[in-house]
Design a protein around this motif. Structure first.
Motif, PDB file in Angstrom:
ATOM      1  N   SER A   1       0.818  -1.219   0.000  1.00 47.71           N
ATOM      2  CA  SER A   1       0.000   0.000   0.000  1.00 47.71           C
ATOM      3  C   SER A   1       0.844   1.258   0.000  1.00 47.71           C
ATOM      4  CB  SER A   1      -0.919   0.011   1.231  1.00 47.71           C
ATOM      5  OG  SER A   1      -1.794  -1.085   1.239  1.00 47.71           O
TER       6      SER A   1
ATOM      7  N   ARG B   1      -5.789  -3.610  -5.567  1.00 47.73           N
ATOM      8  CA  ARG B   1      -6.633  -2.609  -4.940  1.00 47.73           C
ATOM      9  C   ARG B   1      -8.026  -3.173  -4.686  1.00 47.73           C
ATOM     10  NH1 ARG B   1      -4.503   2.165  -4.240  1.00 47.73           N
ATOM     11  NH2 ARG B   1      -2.668   2.824  -5.424  1.00 47.73           N
ATOM     12  N   PRO B   2      -8.727  -2.724  -3.618  1.00 44.78           N
ATOM     13  CA  PRO B   2      -8.341  -1.614  -2.737  1.00 44.78           C
ATOM     14  C   PRO B   2      -7.286  -2.018  -1.710  1.00 44.78           C
ATOM     15  CG  PRO B   2     -10.428  -2.515  -2.026  1.00 44.78           C
ATOM     16  CD  PRO B   2     -10.065  -3.246  -3.292  1.00 44.78           C
TER      17      PRO B   2
ATOM     18  N   LYS C   1       0.737  -2.312  -7.855  1.00 47.47           N
ATOM     19  CA  LYS C   1      -0.353  -2.160  -6.895  1.00 47.47           C
ATOM     20  C   LYS C   1      -1.740  -2.375  -7.488  1.00 47.47           C
ATOM     21  CE  LYS C   1       0.254   1.518  -4.164  1.00 47.47           C
ATOM     22  NZ  LYS C   1       0.700   2.860  -3.686  1.00 47.47           N
TER      23      LYS C   1
END
Length: 398
Positions: free
Chosen positions: A143, A155-156, A151
């Motif tokens: 994160s 996500r989230p 990333k």
């Protein structure tokens, strides 16, 4: 099935093109294949083997501890000499304000613990980290990473994370009174060895002081002597509130730590108690290996040799295809025009017996981070091989 087939069939893969170098043994700066293949390791298992593979004092410490006990109890309950002695030795390398150590198993875990600690101590939720930062692959560490390519598929992730530009004083305005922590690699590793200025670090420290924000420095790659100081932050005239380390810490054994002061660390004791838990953190064998590693770094004066060895690499690695060399000590990036040029050079160098690599977020630069024990003769051997690899790759393009 042979080992290569078993590797491909039963071990989870992270790419479709693993190196598939089969290893039988490692010693010093060399690793060896089952048919006697010999490779000079210029990346130290990605910054792990700072004192070389299988250093005799690490092996002795491991054997001695194995004769006494292995795992006994979850972290923080029993008094175990390897843990206590290691914690003291770590604190002895640090400014007096960093006097409390939490031992874990890896760098990613150290980052996770440091983030929890900062949020718990400050009562705030906002986190700031840098673009192109790499802090690990677990959920929280990912994160606060700074590369969206790594990333987006997950996500989230943690909310409230802001990425700022490394070494840009204007970007520090993103740090405010709602910020729990700023997490920064002292030297950016996977971005291709980016070194901030002392002015930027001092402005960062002041901004954190002014806003009540904890400064966490990630020394997972750059700590334990790699930059010519025990801790890379020593170059910049600042002291963090929390420092995280791993990789070169264990002499080849898995271990990590996040380190702060006793007041900050004490928040894990109450509301709730056992505020951070690890079963294997500070494993006695890994702790014994880490203590031996610190002693080797000091007794063999390896850190004092780093700049001279780095300068020898820079003197020898001269070629029209090499555009620049960025470094802080023996944490080096050798830049080429593109990945298309670099990748065949890396592959050919491996075939010729020298292992290098590239960087996650900088694929036109060759990673050089050898054991600090590497000799000048071995540096000359490595550089000669890299230059030969460049020439042979170039000849194939004609």
């Amino acid at each position: 099935m042979n080992n290569r087939q078993l590797f491909l069939q039963h071990l989870a893969q992270t790419t479709d093109f693993p190196l598939l170098i089969e290893i039988e043994k490692a010693e010093g700066v060399y690793i060896y294949g089952p048919e006697g293949e010999k490779y000079l390791d210029l990346i130290s298992g990605i910054g792990v083997s700072n004192i070389g593979h299988r250093h005799p004092r690490v092996l002795s410490a491991v054997h001695d501890q194995m004769d006494k006990y292995l795992h006994l109890m979850v972290y923080g309950e029993y008094v175990q000499s390897p843990q206590a002695q290691l914690a003291k030795a770590l604190c002895d390398t640090l400014p007096s304000s960093l006097d409390n150590v939490y031992l874990v198993n890896s760098g990613s875990e150290a980052v996770e613990g440091a983030l929890k600690l900062a949020k718990r101590f400050t009562g705030k939720a906002k986190l700031v980290s840098c673009e192109n930062a790499y802090h690990g692959s677990s959920h929280g560490a990912l994160s606060v990473g700074g590369n969206e390519i790594f990333k987006r598929a997950y996500r989230p992730l943690l909310p409230g994370v802001t990425n700022i530009a490394y070494n840009d004083i204007s970007s520090l305005e993103a740090i405010d009174e709602d910020t729990a922590a700023v997490l920064v690699e002292t030297i950016q590793g996977e971005a291709g060895i980016r070194v901030g200025s002392a002015d930027w670090f001092q402005a960062l420290r002041k901004k954190c002081n002014d806003t009540g924000t904890l400064l966490i420095l990630d020394e997972i790659q750059c700590g334990f002597g790699r930059t010519g100081k025990f801790w890379a932050f020593e170059h910049f005239g600042i002291v963090p509130d929390i420092v995280v380390c791993a990789k070169g810490m264990g002499g080849g054994m898995p271990i990590g730590a996040f380190i702060s002061n006793k007041e900050v660390m004490s928040v894990f004791k109450n509301n709730p108690l056992l505020g951070h838990i690890t079963t294997f953190g500070g494993h006695p064998v890994s702790a014994a290996a880490s203590l031996a590693t610190i002693q080797v770094l000091k007794d063999e004066k390896l850190i004092a040799q780093v700049d001279e060895k780095a300068n020898l690499f820079k003197t020898l690695l001269v070629h029209p295809e090499i555009k620049s060399i960025r470094n802080k000590g023996l944490m080096m990036a050798v830049e080429f025009d593109s990945f298309a040029i670099l990748k065949p050079v890396i592959d050919r160098a491996i075939e010729l017996g020298v292992i290098t690599d590239w960087f996650l977020f900088c694929d036109n630069s060759m990673r050089i981070a050898p054991p600090l024990t590497i000799s000048k003769e071995e540096i000359r051997e490595a550089c000669s091989t890299i230059l030969r690899a460049i020439e042979e790759v170039k000849s194939l393009e004609v």
